[in-house]
Design an enzyme around this catalytic site. Structure first.
Site, PDB file in Angstrom:
ATOM      1  N   SER A 238       0.871  -1.296   0.018  1.00 48.70           N
ATOM      2  CA  SER A 238       0.056  -0.045  -0.057  1.00 48.70           C
ATOM      3  C   SER A 238       0.942   1.336  -0.210  1.00 48.70           C
ATOM      4  O   SER A 238       2.013   1.189   0.039  1.00 48.70           O
ATOM      5  CB  SER A 238      -0.942  -0.005   1.319  1.00 48.70           C
ATOM      6  OG  SER A 238      -0.078   0.289   2.296  1.00 48.70           O
ATOM      7  N   LYS A 239       0.307   2.321  -0.026  1.00 49.98           N
ATOM      8  CA  LYS A 239       0.900   3.603   0.096  1.00 49.98           C
ATOM      9  C   LYS A 239       2.018   3.858   0.967  1.00 49.98           C
ATOM     10  O   LYS A 239       3.040   4.520   0.889  1.00 49.98           O
ATOM     11  CB  LYS A 239      -0.206   4.828   0.049  1.00 49.98           C
ATOM     12  CG  LYS A 239      -0.646   5.188  -1.336  1.00 49.98           C
ATOM     13  CD  LYS A 239      -1.311   6.449  -1.495  1.00 49.98           C
ATOM     14  CE  LYS A 239      -2.241   6.573  -2.464  1.00 49.98           C
ATOM     15  NZ  LYS A 239      -3.307   6.859  -2.171  1.00 49.98           N
ATOM     16  N   ARG A 240       1.642   3.127   2.397  1.00 53.03           N
ATOM     17  CA  ARG A 240       2.679   3.223   3.435  1.00 53.03           C
ATOM     18  C   ARG A 240       4.112   2.648   3.030  1.00 53.03           C
ATOM     19  O   ARG A 240       5.034   3.078   3.422  1.00 53.03           O
ATOM     20  CB  ARG A 240       2.328   2.241   4.634  1.00 53.03           C
ATOM     21  CG  ARG A 240       1.073   2.842   5.468  1.00 53.03           C
ATOM     22  CD  ARG A 240       0.480   1.849   6.292  1.00 53.03           C
ATOM     23  NE  ARG A 240       0.210   0.614   5.927  1.00 53.03           N
ATOM     24  CZ  ARG A 240       0.906  -0.508   6.142  1.00 53.03           C
ATOM     25  NH1 ARG A 240       1.765  -0.677   6.894  1.00 53.03           N
ATOM     26  NH2 ARG A 240       0.349  -1.710   5.493  1.00 53.03           N
ATOM     27  N   HIS A 241       4.080   1.672   2.086  1.00 48.56           N
ATOM     28  CA  HIS A 241       5.476   1.208   1.464  1.00 48.56           C
ATOM     29  C   HIS A 241       6.083   2.087   0.539  1.00 48.56           C
ATOM     30  O   HIS A 241       7.060   1.507  -0.061  1.00 48.56           O
ATOM     31  CB  HIS A 241       4.985  -0.284   1.118  1.00 48.56           C
ATOM     32  CG  HIS A 241       4.488  -0.955   1.962  1.00 48.56           C
ATOM     33  ND1 HIS A 241       3.297  -1.431   2.046  1.00 48.56           N
ATOM     34  CD2 HIS A 241       5.122  -1.468   2.987  1.00 48.56           C
ATOM     35  CE1 HIS A 241       3.165  -2.378   2.947  1.00 48.56           C
ATOM     36  NE2 HIS A 241       4.299  -2.509   3.692  1.00 48.56           N
ATOM     37  N   GLY A 242       5.695   3.316   0.112  1.00 51.99           N
ATOM     38  CA  GLY A 242       6.247   4.264  -0.759  1.00 51.99           C
ATOM     39  C   GLY A 242       5.457   4.350  -2.145  1.00 51.99           C
ATOM     40  O   GLY A 242       4.225   4.063  -2.046  1.00 51.99           O
TER      41      GLY A 242
END
Ligand code: GLU
Length: 467
Positions: A238-242
């Site tokens: 997800s966006k948390r991973h970049g």
């Protein structure tokens, strides 16, 4: 052997993310490897969440990646007449029926099942009523009540599902729209898709789809459910991973071939080889080498693969993708061959095209823009004499190449007794404005006589004015 036909069916509810791009890539590579066909289908039946912007972003991303399609893009919203025919086929053959149960009644059913500790399931109230179509009716698939459905998956092996857990699922809603499991099967049948490679988040849909194939007396395609891509913390990407969109990587200065190379390795392997050109992937890609464990998305690894591609790919291929970054910096590139020479001086020292464009800026500007600190440190009166001598000698040098330039510097060092290190850095500052650049002979050669002469003159003037 039957021609392999694969497909990529994205839902246009956002940009193309790296997980989707990997699915597209696997289907494309397999079709190309088998001399088959790759079809693009836009699954836009969710009219509320589908947007034209997303369609454009997906098409542009695929084009940029070089994933070309042989048919399509087909749009599901333009195929409702086909779905309607298939609904009628299923009703006529007794494999589907109209259901008029109200939401409240379904709610009671669900609660009853929950109280009895069972899975919520449609209880079949309308299954054998033979109801006719009415405004508020949905169409349900008549799923078998017993037995098993087996998914013979290329990656997962044999996966067995109990039919009594599959429910009489809805295939057409009361507002006339169709559900995913139904349209996907109709499309795959009518487009003659025989190999379906997709994320294993769809594995639970597959038995329902197989039942529909059987009811429609169609051949069941081969399925390959690929483990999902996860973040470094092993949770779903997800966006948390970049950055997640293909476009973001394009804008950050990644080469499409590098992204493809990285994505293919998130689930597929060929011995322990890490670096692949796309042509080589087409030659080597098979479904047998897709692994059973999830790929872990690691931005640093992607960056290092990108650096490796920048280093090893032909400069002419890099040039095409570097150009937009140079244009962004307002550089005008006059000749392809010059740009390729520029690339050769920077390809071992740039991790991204953005970095390369920044490093290349000094080649294209009319005048050099100095880093003040560098000027203070290196353009000092002590180098005035050797710089002047260098200018004289370069002005009369016919051909700027490494061999000739080496000679010029050798003689300069001999005649002025200055050390190479003491003159190379001032020359670098004079020519590039900075203390870090490609090799000194390389930059002199690629900048060319006119720019070298004018920049040396400017530096000499600057020092002379200081004294
Ligand atoms: N539109 C579906 C998705 O984007 C396609 C799934 C499939 O491959 O059947 O997940």
């Amino acid at each position: 052997m039957e021609k392999i036909i694969t497909r990529f069916p994205p839902s246009p509810t956002g940009y193309l993310h790296v997980g989707g791009a990997r699915t597209a890539l696997f289907n494309w590579l397999y079709a190309r490897h088998m001399n088959g066909k790759f079809i693009l289908r836009i699954e836009d039946t969710d009219v509320v969440r589908s947007t034209q912007n997303s369609v454009d972003a997906i098409l542009n991303s695929l084009e940029w990646l070089g994933i070309n399609w042989d048919e399509g893009p087909y749009f599901q919203t333009r195929r409702f007449h086909i779905y309607e025919d298939y609904i009628q086929k299923l009703i006529n053959s007794g494999h589907a029926y109209y259901c008029t149960c109200l939401p409240e009644e379904l709610d009671i059913m669900r609660k009853k099942a929950a109280a009895a500790g069972e899975k919520p399931k449609y209880d079949g109230t309308c299954r054998n009523k033979g109801l006719a179509r009415t405004d508020n009716a949905v169409v349900r698939f008549k799923a078998p009540l017993s037995g098993i459905t087996i998914v013979n998956d290329i990656i997962k092996g044999k996966v067995v599902f109990q039919n009594n857990e599959l429910d009489d699922f809805i295939i057409q809603r009361s507002n006339g729209t169709y559900t995913y499991n139904f349209v996907v099967v109709v499309d795959d049948i009518s487009m003659k898709i025989n190999t379906i490679i997709r994320g294993d988040d769809h594995l639970n849909n597959t038995p329902r789809q197989i039942l529909l194939y059987q009811a429609l007396e169609s051949e069941i395609p081969s399925f390959a459910h690929v483990p999902m891509v996860l973040g470094k913390d092993k949770t779903r990407l997800s966006k948390r991973h970049g950055a997640m969109s293909v476009t973001a990587y394009k804008d950050m200065g990644y080469l499409p071939d590098a992204l493809l190379n990285y994505l293919v390795r998130l689930g597929w392997s060929y011995g322990d080889q890490e670096f692949f050109q796309t042509d080589e992937l087409i030659e080597k890609f098979t479904l047998e080498n897709i692994g059973r464990s999830p790929g872990i998305f690691d931005q640093e690894k992607l960056l290092s693969i990108n650096a490796e591609h920048i280093k090893r790919d032909p400069p002419a291929r890099i040039a095409k993708h570097l150009l937009p970054f140079l244009k962004e910096q307002r550089c005008t590139v006059e000749e392809d061959s010059h740009l390729e020479s520029v690339i050769r001086t920077l390809n071992k020292r740039s991790k991204t095209l953005k970095e390369m464009a920044e490093g290349a800026l000094f080649y294209f500007t009319e005048t050099v823009s100095y880093d003040e600190k560098a000027v203070k440190k290196f353009l000092k009166p002590s180098v005035l004499k050797p710089l002047k001598l260098l200018l004289d000698r370069l002005q009369i040098l016919e051909t700027f190449n490494e061999k000739n330039l080496e000679k010029v510097f050798e003689n300069l060092i001999k005649d002025t007794e200055i050390k190479f290190g003491k003159i190379a850095q001032p020359v670098r500052v004079a020519l590039t404005g900075k203390t870090v650049s490609p090799g000194i002979f390389e930059i002199i050669e690629v900048l060319g006589k006119k720019k070298v002469v004018s920049r040396l003159k400017k530096a000499i003037e600057l020092i002379a004015n200081k004294t």
